[in-house]
Every structure is written in structure tokens, then in C-alpha cells.
Motif scaffolding. Structure first.
Motif, short mmCIF file in Angstrom:
data_model
loop_
_atom_site.label_atom_id
_atom_site.label_comp_id
_atom_site.label_asym_id
_atom_site.label_seq_id
_atom_site.Cartn_x
_atom_site.Cartn_y
_atom_site.Cartn_z
N GLU A 1 -7.14 12.30 0.90
CA GLU A 1 -6.30 12.85 -0.15
C GLU A 1 -7.04 12.74 -1.48
O GLU A 1 -7.61 11.70 -1.79
CB GLU A 1 -5.05 11.98 -0.25
N GLY B 1 3.75 2.47 10.51
CA GLY B 1 4.12 1.38 9.61
C GLY B 1 4.77 1.92 8.36
O GLY B 1 4.32 2.92 7.80
N ALA B 2 5.83 1.27 7.93
CA ALA B 2 6.50 1.67 6.69
C ALA B 2 6.72 0.43 5.83
O ALA B 2 6.53 -0.70 6.30
CB ALA B 2 7.84 2.33 7.01
N ARG B 3 7.12 0.67 4.59
CA ARG B 3 7.31 -0.46 3.67
C ARG B 3 8.49 -1.34 4.12
O ARG B 3 8.36 -2.53 4.26
CB ARG B 3 7.52 0.11 2.27
N VAL C 1 0.79 -1.23 0.00
CA VAL C 1 0.00 0.00 0.00
C VAL C 1 0.83 1.28 0.00
O VAL C 1 0.34 2.33 -0.42
CB VAL C 1 -0.98 0.06 1.20
N TYR C 2 2.06 1.21 0.46
CA TYR C 2 2.86 2.44 0.54
C TYR C 2 3.55 2.79 -0.78
O TYR C 2 4.10 3.85 -0.92
CB TYR C 2 3.91 2.32 1.65
N GLY D 1 -2.67 7.77 6.15
CA GLY D 1 -1.90 6.83 5.33
C GLY D 1 -2.70 6.50 4.10
O GLY D 1 -3.72 7.14 3.82
N PRO D 2 -2.29 5.48 3.35
CA PRO D 2 -3.07 5.07 2.18
C PRO D 2 -4.50 4.71 2.61
O PRO D 2 -4.70 4.20 3.72
CB PRO D 2 -2.33 3.84 1.67
N HIS E 1 1.53 5.71 -2.51
CA HIS E 1 0.98 6.77 -1.67
C HIS E 1 1.93 7.95 -1.61
O HIS E 1 3.12 7.79 -1.40
CB HIS E 1 0.73 6.21 -0.26
N THR E 2 1.37 9.14 -1.83
CA THR E 2 2.21 10.34 -1.83
C THR E 2 1.81 11.26 -0.71
O THR E 2 2.18 12.37 -0.62
CB THR E 2 2.11 11.09 -3.17
N ALA F 1 0.04 6.13 11.73
CA ALA F 1 0.50 6.60 10.43
C ALA F 1 1.06 5.46 9.60
O ALA F 1 1.67 4.54 10.12
CB ALA F 1 1.57 7.67 10.62
N GLY F 2 0.85 5.57 8.30
CA GLY F 2 1.44 4.60 7.37
C GLY F 2 2.23 5.34 6.32
O GLY F 2 1.72 6.28 5.71
N GLY F 3 3.48 4.97 6.11
CA GLY F 3 4.32 5.57 5.07
C GLY F 3 4.49 7.06 5.26
O GLY F 3 4.76 7.55 6.36
N ILE F 4 4.28 7.81 4.17
CA ILE F 4 4.44 9.27 4.20
C ILE F 4 3.34 9.92 5.05
O ILE F 4 3.42 11.11 5.39
CB ILE F 4 4.45 9.83 2.75
N ARG G 1 7.32 13.18 -0.89
CA ARG G 1 7.78 11.99 -1.60
C ARG G 1 7.93 12.34 -3.06
O ARG G 1 7.01 12.91 -3.67
CB ARG G 1 6.78 10.85 -1.40
N VAL H 1 7.60 11.71 -6.52
CA VAL H 1 6.89 10.74 -7.37
C VAL H 1 6.45 11.29 -8.72
O VAL H 1 6.21 10.53 -9.65
CB VAL H 1 5.63 10.16 -6.68
#
Lengths: 153, 274
Positions: free
Chosen positions: B233, B144-146, A148-149, B206-207, A152-153, B114-117, B72, B74
């Protein structure tokens, strides 16, 4: 000194179990401790035990010739390690490695299978709890697979 | 100041947090401008000649003389942003949007998930908690992160782990043999968090799919939907609710969000067509 019965009764996996069933579990239980780095079990070995973790951390790993051991999941306090004891052919599907010094209650799966055959109410209770654990792990694994990450931005 | 007119700010410093995510600090071009924002709000950042993107403010709300964003890399704008040198100017509009309910969380346990960014928009909440520790109950930061290499603000997180009454739990989806931390999705940390579900506020970012599973787990622990807040988002352009790019059913993410109380939009999240 804490008895195995008291320790078992406090573990989330066992919480709410009838006293008579708890007694049956105690007969198959032992209090154990593992040190960091120890290999608890290996894929393919006979799975006649499972563990109710009280403290510490254990990694569930899958070995691949190309990548070596891959850490799929870590389990800690209050969690259950192992369901292979309940599903034929009763062999571990993964490796279990201790990451941090761990205290757990080991339950003899063969002993519990025999007791469950004689007492189906106990068997049903155990199945419900293990099924819940398996469903949670399956859902978490699916979420992991979604990566999922990534976007995601 | 017209909200559609970007103000010039310049890069004071920029550093990479991970291989694809960087943080930068802006300072006012005229040297005296103060910037006040609330945790959870975002700015529209304009890289001249490339484009404008919405980015949450990730710095300390108490430090009005500098603005911090974590981005991030992208797309074309964020890639260009990552290559800006110290002293380069960019345009800034903001702050926009709703904020995390920090005041409503006073006297309660607080879960920051929180997840990722998604950790970036929640970092200002952590600063608020640290500066007014005594007004909150138990606080849990679940992140949580990747992979371990994708963990943001590693030094700060390590320091947070030493704070009293602040439980910090990290997990990664994938890890190599050198990682001795948790492996598994962030939702699995909720069972380890110490909080009173009947007297807690959860802030989740998060996502979307991660937030969905997180909310399900929070509800399973007994939290009410009116105690859960999420940050949404969508494709934000004007940031004022005029253009409609970020319309989400009857709401605009830029104006009515990005932070929503979950029970206000929960019915919209199940409508796939919007």
C-alpha cells in the motif's frame, strides 16, 4: 492406552529430546484434565508446575482492579503454559483460566529444577526450549503493543 | 474508455461492518455495464467534490453485475463515502493493478493471512476457493483483528468455519471476558495452520509490520520466499504509473502491484529511505 511417555514425546515442546532426558521428564509428569472456567493458577501463588497443552484453550490473564481480568493471550494444542517455575522467586506472574475443556501434561517444576541441577545437559535443553517460548511471547507482545491495525486503511 | 475518466456508478446499498468500517455495493448507472476484475485488484473511487481514493474490490469476481468495496472511514474522502445514501452517484476508474496468484495456487495448499482491513482485498480469493474447491489442496484462512468488535464479515466467517477442508482461525489482539476465541497476534495462528510448507502458496495482506512478522514465521515453518505473496500500500493517485506518488524503488505500487511476489520486492522492504 497411551502412556505419559508417548504423549510427552509427541508434544512439540519435547520433540527431539534425548531418550534419557525424556525418561527424566516422565518422572515429573502427570496427565491431567481441566474444565472450562477453572482457575489453574493465580498471580503470586507458588509456581511449581507448568503445562504442555494437548487439547483445549487456556487464557493467560492479568487482573486489574479497574478493569477486572484482562485476557492477554490464549494458549492451545501444542503450546506451553508457564515459565515461572524456572525463574526465581518461582511465583506465577499471571492468572491462568481455562476457556475450553483442556487436556495437558503437568510437569512438576520443582522436580525438574532438582534434576536439572544434577544433570546440566537436561537443564540446558529445558532452558533452550523455555527461552524460545519466552522469546516468541515477547515478540508477539511487542507486536500487540504496536496496535498495528489502528492506522491501517 | 480512457482510464483517467471516472465512470458513474451509484450506491445500491451501504452497511456498516464495524464502528469504523463499511461495505457498499455499486450498480451501473446505465443498468447494463458489467464489471470484471481479478482478486486483489483495486478501483479508484471518486466522491464528487471531495476526492478520489484507491479501494480494493472485496466482492465476488463471478458477480459482474455488482461491485463491492469495504472501506475504513479514516480520512475526508472515506468519511464522505460512508455517509453516501442509496442512489448517490460516485466516479469509478478501474480495475487496476496486479492480482493474487489464484491460478498458480491450484493443486497446492493455500494460506490466506489477513490482518484488520487486509481481509477485504483477500475476500475475492475466498470466493474463488469456494467456487472451485476441488482444485486447491488444504486451505487455511488466518485472520487477526484488533478486538472482537473489529472483525469483518462475521457471518461469512462463521459459515466458512463449517466448510470442509477449509480451516478458519481467528484471533484478536485484545478482548473482554465475553470473548472465548483466540487472543494474540495473527502470526501465532501460523503454528496451528495445517499445510505443507513445501507445496503451499501464502497470500498475506495487512499492515506492513504485520506482514513482515508473518513472512518471518512462514519462513520459519519452511516456506520459500517465491511462494509468498503480499499486497502493498502506498499513496496511489493516477493508478497508471504516471504520477509517481506510489513509487517504491524501481516499481510503482499501482501498476506493478499492489500484489507482489515477496522475493521480487523483499530487498526493497529493508530500505527505510524509500
Amino acid at each position: 492406552m497411551e502412556t505419559v511417555q508417548r504423549i510427552l514425546a509427541d508434544h512439540p515442546f519435547v520433540r527431539g529430546l534425548k531418550d534419557c532426558h525424556l525418561e527424566l521428564l516422565v518422572g515429573c509428569a502427570s496427565n491431567i484434565r481441566f474444565e472450562a472456567g477453572q482457575l489453574l493458577f493465580r498471580e503470586g501463588e507458588e509456581a511449581n508446575r507448568f503445562y504442555l497443552i494437548r487439547e483445549g484453550k487456556v487464557a493467560v490473564e492479568l487482573f486489574s482492579a479497574e478493569r477486572g481480568p484482562i485476557n492477554i493471550l490464549t494458549l492451545g494444542e501444542g503450546e506451553v503454559l508457564g515459565w515461572s517455575w524456572l525463574v526465581p522467586p518461582y511465583r506465577w506472574r499471571f492468572d491462568g483460566r481455562v476457556i475450553e475443556s483442556t487436556r495437558a501434561i503437568a510437569l512438576d517444576g520443582k522436580c525438574l529444577r532438582e534434576k536439572s541441577e544434577r544433570d546440566h545437559d537436561l537443564g540446558y535443553e529445558l532452558l533452550k526450549r523455555i527461552a524460545h517460548t519466552m522469546a516468541e511471547r515477547l515478540q508477539a507482545t511487542r507486536l500487540q503493543l504496536l496496535n498495528v491495525y489502528e492506522l491501517h486503511t | 474508455m480512457h482510464p483517467m475518466v471516472p465512470q458513474p456508478w451509484c450506491i445500491r446499498r451501504l452497511w456498516w461492518e464495524t464502528a469504523d468500517t463499511f461495505t457498499f455495493e455499486l450498480k451501473p448507472v446505465n443498468g447494463s455495464t458489467k464489471f470484471h476484475f481479478l482478486p486483489g485488484q483495486f478501483n479508484m473511487l471518486y466522491v464528487f467534490g471531495v476526492g478520489e481514493v484507491p479501494i480494493s474490490v472485496s466482492g465476488d469476481p463471478a458477480k459482474a453485475e455488482r461491485i463491492i468495496h469495504t472501506v475504513r472511514s479514516v480520512g475526508p474522502v472515506t468519511r464522505a463515502m460512508g455517509s453516501l445514501k442509496r442512489g448517490t452517484q460516485l466516479g469509478l476508474r478501474g480495475p487496476f493493478g496486479t492480482c493474487w496468484p489464484v491460478e498458480q495456487a491450484a493443486g497446492k495448499d493455500l494460506l490466506i493471512i489477513a490482518g484488520g482491513i487486509g481481509l477485504a482485498p483477500l475476500r475475492p480469493v475466498v470466493y474463488e476457493v469456494l467456487s472451485r474447491r476441488q482444485i486447491f489442496g488444504r486451505t487455511c484462512l488466518l485472520y487477526g483483528a484488533r478486538t472482537p468488535d473489529d472483525i469483518l464479515y462475521t457471518k461469512e466467517l462463521s459459515n466458512l468455519g463449517k466448510e470442509v477442508n477449509l480451516q478458519t482461525l481467528l484471533t484478536v489482539d485484545r478482548a473482554g471476558q465475553d470473548w472465548t476465541g483466540n487472543v494474540g497476534v495473527v502470526t501465532r495462528l501460523i503454528a496451528k495452520a495445517q499445510f505443507d510448507p513445501g507445496n503451499a502458496v501464502a497470500m498475506v495482506c495487512g499492515p506492513e509490520v504485520m506482514m513482515r512478522f508473518t513472512i518471518r514465521e512462514l519462513q520459519r515453518r519452511g516456506m520459500r520466499t517465491d511462494s509468498i505473496y503480499i499486497s502493498m500500500e502506498r499513496n496511489m493517485k493516477c493508478a497508471l504509473g504516471f504520477c509517481g506518488h506510489c513509487q517504491f524503488g524501481p516499481t510503482f505500487i499501482c501498476k506493478d502491484g499492489p500484489v507482489f511476489r515477496y522475493n521480487k520486492i523483499q530487498h526493497l522492504l529493508t530500505i527505510r529511505e524509500i
